[in-house]
Design an enzyme around this catalytic site. Structure first.
Site, short mmCIF file in Angstrom:
data_model
loop_
_atom_site.label_atom_id
_atom_site.label_comp_id
_atom_site.label_asym_id
_atom_site.label_seq_id
_atom_site.Cartn_x
_atom_site.Cartn_y
_atom_site.Cartn_z
N ARG A 1 -1.98 -0.08 6.98
CA ARG A 1 -3.03 -0.95 6.44
C ARG A 1 -2.51 -2.36 6.14
O ARG A 1 -3.18 -3.35 6.43
CB ARG A 1 -3.65 -0.30 5.20
CG ARG A 1 -4.38 0.99 5.54
CD ARG A 1 -4.94 1.69 4.31
NE ARG A 1 -3.92 2.38 3.54
CZ ARG A 1 -4.20 3.30 2.60
NH1 ARG A 1 -5.45 3.61 2.33
NH2 ARG A 1 -3.23 3.88 1.94
N CYS B 1 0.87 -1.19 0.00
CA CYS B 1 0.00 0.00 0.00
C CYS B 1 0.90 1.24 0.00
O CYS B 1 2.08 1.14 -0.32
CB CYS B 1 -0.95 0.01 1.19
SG CYS B 1 -0.15 0.21 2.78
#
Length: 265
Positions: free
Chosen positions: A226, A221
């Site tokens: 995340r 990402c």
């Protein structure tokens, strides 16, 4: 759910007096001081264990900085660390992955966050008295960590791996690694309880995106939080062949890496 990776509030509450358990609060210092915290928790704010200018990949802070950080709050390499935040665990998961990068063997994520803890268990204010330690970390190594380097990602693209993009839909549609599927880490969390959804629901969420145990899984990402959360959930479910690309897609594009555009169903 494997409690060697993710532990329930009840699991932690039963072990708060254990001298081998170190509880780490990664919220901002004002939240730790002003709102309260899990009893005995030490404050290690999120920004303190990330550094884009360090020599190690991505935002890893570097071995010496990490040693100093954990030594200041009295953590030993043999401790069982349990980290939490107040953002469904996504910031705490980054701490967990960072600790693993520097060789800490037993570091776990609290299922839920401070708000989930506060619903059923007591909190306290003030900072605990800690004795600083001479914490020793391992040098960062791709071979000895959950991370994969650029050649490793390129090999995964050419092979049968499933590449998992944890960014927002708009970011994914603009550009993503070839063949990558998008996965929203927030889909794993129950909005009401703030804790992870039941195992069966989690398994179905991953399977729906082609993320299965029989395939190599590479997460990436632009914000390492995340992927850190998704990595922890996959590991707790027993997925074994999971790695994390610490370089962002922005860095990939800057070096003319191959990409695709468009969204998926």
């Amino acid at each position: 759910m494997d409690d060697s990776v993710i532990v329930s509030p009840d699991w932690l509450a039963a072990r708060l007096e254990d001298p081998g358990v170190a509880v780490v609060d990664v919220r901002d210092a004002w939240e730790y001081d002003g709102i309260g915290h899990v009893p005995g928790a030490v404050s290690v704010p999120f920004d303190s264990y990330r550094d884009e200018t360090a020599d190690d990949p991505g935002t890893l802070p570097g071995r010496e900085a990490f040693e100093e950080l954990l030594g200041e709050v009295g953590i030993e390499p043999e401790d069982t660390i349990v980290a939490y935040d107040d953002s469904n665990g996504v910031f705490a998961a980054r701490f967990r992955l960072t600790a693993r990068a520097y060789g800490h063997e037993d570091v776990r994520l609290l299922d839920g966050d401070f708000s989930a803890w506060n619903r059923e268990h007591e909190t306290e204010s003030g900072s605990p008295s800690v004795e600083p330690t001479a914490y020793t970390a391992m040098p960062f190594s791709f071979a000895e960590s959950p991370f994969v380097d650029r050649p490793g990602v390129e090999a995964a693209i050419e092979g049968d791996a499933v590449l998992v993009d944890t960014r927002d839909p708009e970011e994914y549609a603009e550009a993503h690694l070839p063949g990558a599927v998008r996965f929203d880490w927030r889909s794993t969390v129950d909005d009401e309880t703030r804790r992870l959804k039941p195992t069966g629901e989690l398994e179905a969420l991953f399977a729906d995106r082609g993320i299965t145990r029989d395939r190599e899984i590479v997460l990436y990402c632009n914000t390492a939080r995340r992927i850190s959360h998704t990595d922890a959930v996959l590991e707790a479910l027993g997925y074994e062949d999971v790695s994390v690309y610490e370089g962002s897609l922005t860095e990939w594009l800057a070096t003319d890496g191959e990409i695709e555009t468009g969204s998926t169903a």
